[in-house]
Design a protein around this motif. Structure first.
Motif, PDB file in Angstrom:
ATOM      1  N   PRO A 338       0.801  -1.230   0.000  1.00  0.00           N
ATOM      2  CA  PRO A 338       0.000   0.000   0.000  1.00  0.00           C
ATOM      3  C   PRO A 338       0.833   1.279   0.000  1.00  0.00           C
ATOM      4  N   SER A 339       1.896   1.301   0.785  1.00  0.00           N
ATOM      5  CA  SER A 339       2.731   2.497   0.861  1.00  0.00           C
ATOM      6  C   SER A 339       3.424   2.772  -0.478  1.00  0.00           C
ATOM      7  N   TYR A 340       3.974   1.712  -1.075  1.00  0.00           N
ATOM      8  CA  TYR A 340       4.660   1.867  -2.366  1.00  0.00           C
ATOM      9  C   TYR A 340       3.658   2.255  -3.456  1.00  0.00           C
ATOM     10  N   PHE A 341       2.485   1.608  -3.426  1.00  0.00           N
ATOM     11  CA  PHE A 341       1.445   1.929  -4.405  1.00  0.00           C
ATOM     12  C   PHE A 341       1.019   3.391  -4.283  1.00  0.00           C
ATOM     13  N   SER A 342       0.865   3.876  -3.044  1.00  0.00           N
ATOM     14  CA  SER A 342       0.458   5.264  -2.813  1.00  0.00           C
ATOM     15  C   SER A 342       1.452   6.233  -3.444  1.00  0.00           C
ATOM     16  N   THR A 343       2.744   5.912  -3.314  1.00  0.00           N
ATOM     17  CA  THR A 343       3.794   6.767  -3.886  1.00  0.00           C
ATOM     18  C   THR A 343       3.716   6.789  -5.405  1.00  0.00           C
ATOM     19  N   LYS A 347       2.675   9.970  -7.912  1.00  0.00           N
ATOM     20  CA  LYS A 347       3.675  10.382  -8.900  1.00  0.00           C
ATOM     21  C   LYS A 347       3.087  10.397 -10.309  1.00  0.00           C
ATOM     22  N   GLU A 348       2.282   9.385 -10.645  1.00  0.00           N
ATOM     23  CA  GLU A 348       1.756   9.256 -11.999  1.00  0.00           C
ATOM     24  C   GLU A 348       0.528  10.134 -12.259  1.00  0.00           C
ATOM     25  N   THR A 349      -0.316  10.329 -11.243  1.00  0.00           N
ATOM     26  CA  THR A 349      -1.555  11.094 -11.449  1.00  0.00           C
ATOM     27  C   THR A 349      -1.469  12.527 -10.943  1.00  0.00           C
ATOM     28  N   GLY A 350      -0.492  12.785 -10.077  1.00  0.00           N
ATOM     29  CA  GLY A 350      -0.344  14.131  -9.543  1.00  0.00           C
ATOM     30  C   GLY A 350      -1.177  14.395  -8.307  1.00  0.00           C
ATOM     31  N   VAL A 351      -1.978  13.414  -7.887  1.00  0.00           N
ATOM     32  CA  VAL A 351      -2.826  13.578  -6.695  1.00  0.00           C
ATOM     33  C   VAL A 351      -2.772  12.302  -5.855  1.00  0.00           C
ATOM     34  N   PRO A 352      -3.000  12.430  -4.537  1.00  0.00           N
ATOM     35  CA  PRO A 352      -3.061  11.230  -3.694  1.00  0.00           C
ATOM     36  C   PRO A 352      -4.268  10.373  -4.055  1.00  0.00           C
ATOM     37  N   PHE A 353      -4.207   9.116  -3.660  1.00  0.00           N
ATOM     38  CA  PHE A 353      -5.292   8.179  -3.954  1.00  0.00           C
ATOM     39  C   PHE A 353      -6.635   8.687  -3.442  1.00  0.00           C
TER      40      PHE A 353
END
Length: 412
Positions: A338-343, A347-353
């Motif tokens: 989850p932590s790595y996915f959140s990062t 990074k890819e979308t520009g916004v947090p999940f």
């Protein structure tokens, strides 16, 4: 084709599935086999082989697979199930991989007797045919399509750039099927489809802004069906209406976060291509590719090494936003911590999940606010918020206004 690579490919599929596999060339000649004898005809007497139509059936099935750009399941002349995947080179069918035979249930005397009668076999052939049938793998019906898909993916590994030709053909086939269904619905309810579906346009813009590629394509194809149905076959009218859709898509992509200069640059490029289009199928696929490129730029995924991962996640969110989905749940579908996915997601979308999830929910709630019979609480719960107060707070943060103010101000 590299003979060593071909042999290794056939062996990998055969030993993984236990299903016989062979390759044919463009004339239907068997070039390579792995497993048992490729056809029942191999076991028949010379006289019986004279009536064999395996080659023609193999070629027909392979051409069908090439046409639709995916695996194709078929019956051989003996009534046994096979499936095939095409091998193309320079956009031309040069052969195919064929797997089989398989059975969907335990063999019985009916299959044996049917084959004996069909080929007018002698009693001396009975045991040979029986042994052949008893050795055929039994596959559950629901697994057949996945085995066929696996064979297709394996076949793609044998090709270079031509794999994208098959991908395009598959996209075209599915798109035309969807549009044809829309047209059929309109013919059955002609009066109700006389007005242009502006509501669907608004839904389409919402899907594009949310990065919902699957949902956007579904709505786009519905709109195309309406355009084709109401244009009286006039190609210039259809082009003009489709061009209007391009402007709509570009605006939605910019509002969704796409770079203005990139979107407008793509717009100019696509408009230049439009004048060369001469038929409905090419026009349909053209606007589909426009949508693809615009949506790639919503989150700048065009050159991202994580593009497919993010697309998978966005698709999941857009299908399940109304449920109580969590970061842990979504990271699990792409097998990441989850932590790595959140990062990666930020990074890819520009916004947090959580921000993206709330954005999707708010965009979808705007559509529901048009229905004055729904209360604000009903809408909050329908899009995945647990209470009205938090929904209103998030709504105002994203839009600058409350749900009630939005409903009162917006002219539905």
């Amino acid at each position: 084709m590299n003979p060593k690579q071909l042999k290794e490919t056939l062996e990998a599929y055969y030993y993984a599935t236990g299903i016989n596999l062979f390759m044919i060339d463009e004339q239907g000649k068997i070039l390579e086999t792995c497993g048992g004898m490729p056809t029942l005809c191999t076991h028949l007497t010379p006289a019986s082989k004279e009536g064999c139509h395996c080659t023609q059936v193999h070629l027909f099935a392979s051409k069908q697979a090439e046409k639709i750009g995916e695996g194709y399941v078929f019956h051989c002349p003996a009534g046994l199930i096979h499936y095939t995947a095409p091998v193309i080179y320079n956009r031309v069918l040069r052969g195919a991989l064929i797997a089989g035979p398989i059975l969907l249930d335990e063999p019985d005397d009916m299959i044996l007797e049917g084959i004996m009668r069909k080929y007018d076999l002698q009693e001396q052939d009975r045991e040979s045919v029986r042994k052949y049938i008893e050795d055929i793998p039994i596959v559950m019906p629901e697994k057949v399509k996945y085995l066929s898909k696996l064979l297709f993916l394996v076949t793609l590994s044998l090709m270079d750039q031509d794999r994208f030709v098959l991908y395009e053909r598959n996209q075209r086939m599915h798109q035309q099927s969807h549009i044809n269904l829309s047209l059929q619905d309109m013919k059955e309810e002609e009066k109700s489809h006389s007005h242009y579906p502006y509501e669907k346009e608004k839904e389409l813009m919402t899907k594009v802004k949310n990065g919902d590629e699957v949902g956007a394509k579904t709505i786009l194809n519905d709109i195309l069906g309406h355009i084709f149905f109401t244009s009286g076959g006039n190609m210039e009218v259809m082009k003009a209406r489709t061009l209007e859709l391009t402007s709509l898509l570009s605006r939605a992509a910019v509002e969704g976060g796409g770079a203005l200069d990139k979107i407008f640059g793509l717009n100019y490029k696509f408009i230049g291509q439009l004048s060369k289009i001469e038929n409905i199928e090419d026009l349909s696929y053209w606007i589909l590719k426009v949508l693809d490129r615009f949506m790639e730029n919503v989150f700048s995924l065009a050159h991202s090494k994580n593009a497919e991962l993010i697309k998978t996640v966005l698709s999941y969110i857009n299908k399940n936003y109304m449920n109580n989905i969590t970061l842990e749940e979504v990271s699990g579908i792409v097998y990441l911590n989850p932590s790595y996915f959140s990062t990666i997601f930020k990074k890819e979308t520009g916004v947090p999940f959580s921000t993206y999830l709330n954005k999707v929910r708010i965009q979808e709630s705007k559509q529901l606010l048009k229905d004055i019979n729904l209360s604000i609480l009903d809408i909050a719960l329908a899009v995945g918020f647990e209470d009205q107060s938090y929904y209103s707070k998030v709504f105002k943060k994203i839009t600058g206004t409350t749900p009630k103010e939005y409903r009162d101000h917006y002219q539905f």
